[in-house]
Design an enzyme around this catalytic site. Structure first.
Site, PDB file in Angstrom:
ATOM      1  N   PRO A 182       0.994  -1.325  -0.056  1.00 45.40           N
ATOM      2  CA  PRO A 182       0.028  -0.134  -0.051  1.00 45.40           C
ATOM      3  C   PRO A 182       0.721   1.114   0.077  1.00 45.40           C
ATOM      4  CG  PRO A 182      -0.049  -1.037   2.332  1.00 45.40           C
ATOM      5  CD  PRO A 182       0.492  -1.960   1.128  1.00 45.40           C
TER       6      PRO A 182
ATOM      7  N   GLU B 177       2.579  -8.262   9.037  1.00 47.86           N
ATOM      8  CA  GLU B 177       2.785  -6.938   9.199  1.00 47.86           C
ATOM      9  C   GLU B 177       3.691  -6.366   8.168  1.00 47.86           C
ATOM     10  OE1 GLU B 177       1.190  -4.711  11.572  1.00 47.86           O
ATOM     11  OE2 GLU B 177       0.038  -6.646  11.895  1.00 47.86           O
TER      12      GLU B 177
ATOM     13  N   ARG C  91      -4.627  -8.833 -20.641  1.00 50.13           N
ATOM     14  CA  ARG C  91      -5.822  -8.251 -21.526  1.00 50.13           C
ATOM     15  C   ARG C  91      -4.971  -7.660 -22.746  1.00 50.13           C
ATOM     16  NH1 ARG C  91     -10.895  -7.793 -20.222  1.00 50.13           N
ATOM     17  NH2 ARG C  91     -11.179  -5.792 -21.668  1.00 50.13           N
TER      18      ARG C  91
ATOM     19  N   ASP D 173     -11.373  -0.438 -24.179  1.00 50.64           N
ATOM     20  CA  ASP D 173     -11.703  -0.368 -22.574  1.00 50.64           C
ATOM     21  C   ASP D 173     -11.576   0.928 -22.150  1.00 50.64           C
ATOM     22  OD1 ASP D 173     -11.754  -3.216 -22.626  1.00 50.64           O
ATOM     23  OD2 ASP D 173     -10.093  -3.690 -21.999  1.00 50.64           O
TER      24      ASP D 173
END
Length: 248
Positions: free
Chosen positions: A89, A116, A154, A169
C-alpha cells in the site's frame, strides 16, 4: 509475457485459470510461475516470519526465505532480467499506463507480502519498485498480483476475442468507456439510443466519443485534467455539458 510470483499461497493463483487469463495461459501467451518462501526456510519448523524488533503487534516476514525464493525466480527467468516488484500500500498506484509499460518489459517478478510486512533489509537489497492497487490494506499481496497480471494479460495481442477490445476498454485512451447496449431494443421502457441503430458508423463513432468524454467529465473529472483534448473532443464535451444543463 512471464510473471514470477513469490507467495505463501500459490494455490490462490489457480483463479487465473478462468476466463481470459485462463485462455492466455493455455495458449502460452502468458506464463505465471510461483515460488513459496516456505520451501526456502533454513529451520525445521519452516518459519517464514518472526516477531518485530522493538516490539509491536503481528509478525514480520524474514529476509532469508524471501531472498532465496527471489534468487530461484531470477534463475528461472534466465536472460529475461525482470524487475522485482513489491506489492505494498506504500507503492505507486498501478494504472493502465503501468500495465502497458509492464507489457513492454515482457517479464516481472511480483513479491506478495503477508503479516505486518517484510524485513526492510530485504526491500533494500532486492526490490526495484513498489506498486499498489489502491489506498487500502489487504491480507496479502496475492489479490493485487492477480489484478496486475489480469490487467497486463488483456493487452497481449491475441488474448482477447477481438483485436480492438483492449483499445476500447475504459481508461485505455485516458477516458471512461461509452455506454454499451445489446438486445432487446426496449427494456422496461428504456430504449437503445437511435444513433446506434442507424448503421451510420461515423455518427456512431462521434456519439461514442462524446459519451466517453461526458462520462469522464461526470465521474472522473481528474482524468480530463491529464488529457489534452483536441478540437473535436473539446467541441463534443461542450455539447455534452450543454445537454446536461438542459436536462437531456
Amino acid at each position: 509475457m512471464w510473471f514470477g510470483v513469490i507467495t505463501l499461497f500459490p494455490e490462490m493463483f489457480s483463479a487465473l485459470e478462468c476466463g481470459i487469463t485462463g485462455r492466455a495461459l493455455k495458449e502460452k501467451l502468458v506464463t505465471v510461475d510461483c515460488w513459496n518462501p516456505r520451501e526456502f526456510t533454513q529451520n525445521k519448523h519452516r518459519n517464514v516470519d518472526d516477531r518485530p524488533y522493538g516490539g509491536g503487534p503481528g509478525m514480520v516476514m524474514m529476509a532469508q526465505p524471501l531472498q532465496d525464493a527471489l534468487k530461484a525466480a531470477k534463475k528461472a527467468a534466465a536472460k529475461r532480467r525482470p524487475k522485482v516488484v513489491h506489492l505494498s500500500p506504500q507503492g505507486r498506484r498501478f494504472d493502465q499506463a503501468t500495465a502497458q509499460d509492464w507489457l513492454a518489459m515482457e517479464s516481472v517478478i511480483l513479491l506478495a507480502g503477508r503479516y505486518e510486512g517484510i524485513d526492510e533489509r530485504l526491500l533494500e537489497l532486492e526490490i526495484d519498485e513498489e506498486w499498489s492497487i489502491g489506498d487500502y490494506v489487504l491480507s496479502g499481496g496475492e489479490l493485487a498480483a492477480m489484478v496486475m497480471i489480469d490487467a497486463v494479460t488483456r493487452l497481449i495481442p491475441g488474448a482477447l476475442g477481438h483485436e480492438d477490445s483492449a483499445e476500447q476498454d475504459s481508461l485505455s485512451t485516458g477516458l471512461l468507456e461509452y455506454p454499451q447496449y445489446t438486445r432487446p431494443e426496449s427494456f422496461q421502457g428504456l430504449v437503445v439510443p437511435e444513433v446506434l441503430l442507424s448503421g451510420n458508423h461515423l455518427a456512431i463513432e462521434r456519439w461514442r466519443l462524446k459519451q466517453s468524454l461526458g462520462r469522464t467529465w461526470l465521474k472522473r473529472p481528474d482524468l480530463l485534467g491529464k488529457k489534452n483534448l483536441d478540437k473535436l473532443e473539446t467541441m463534443l464535451l461542450a455539447e455534452f455539458i450543454e445537454e446536461q444543463k438542459n436536462g437531456h
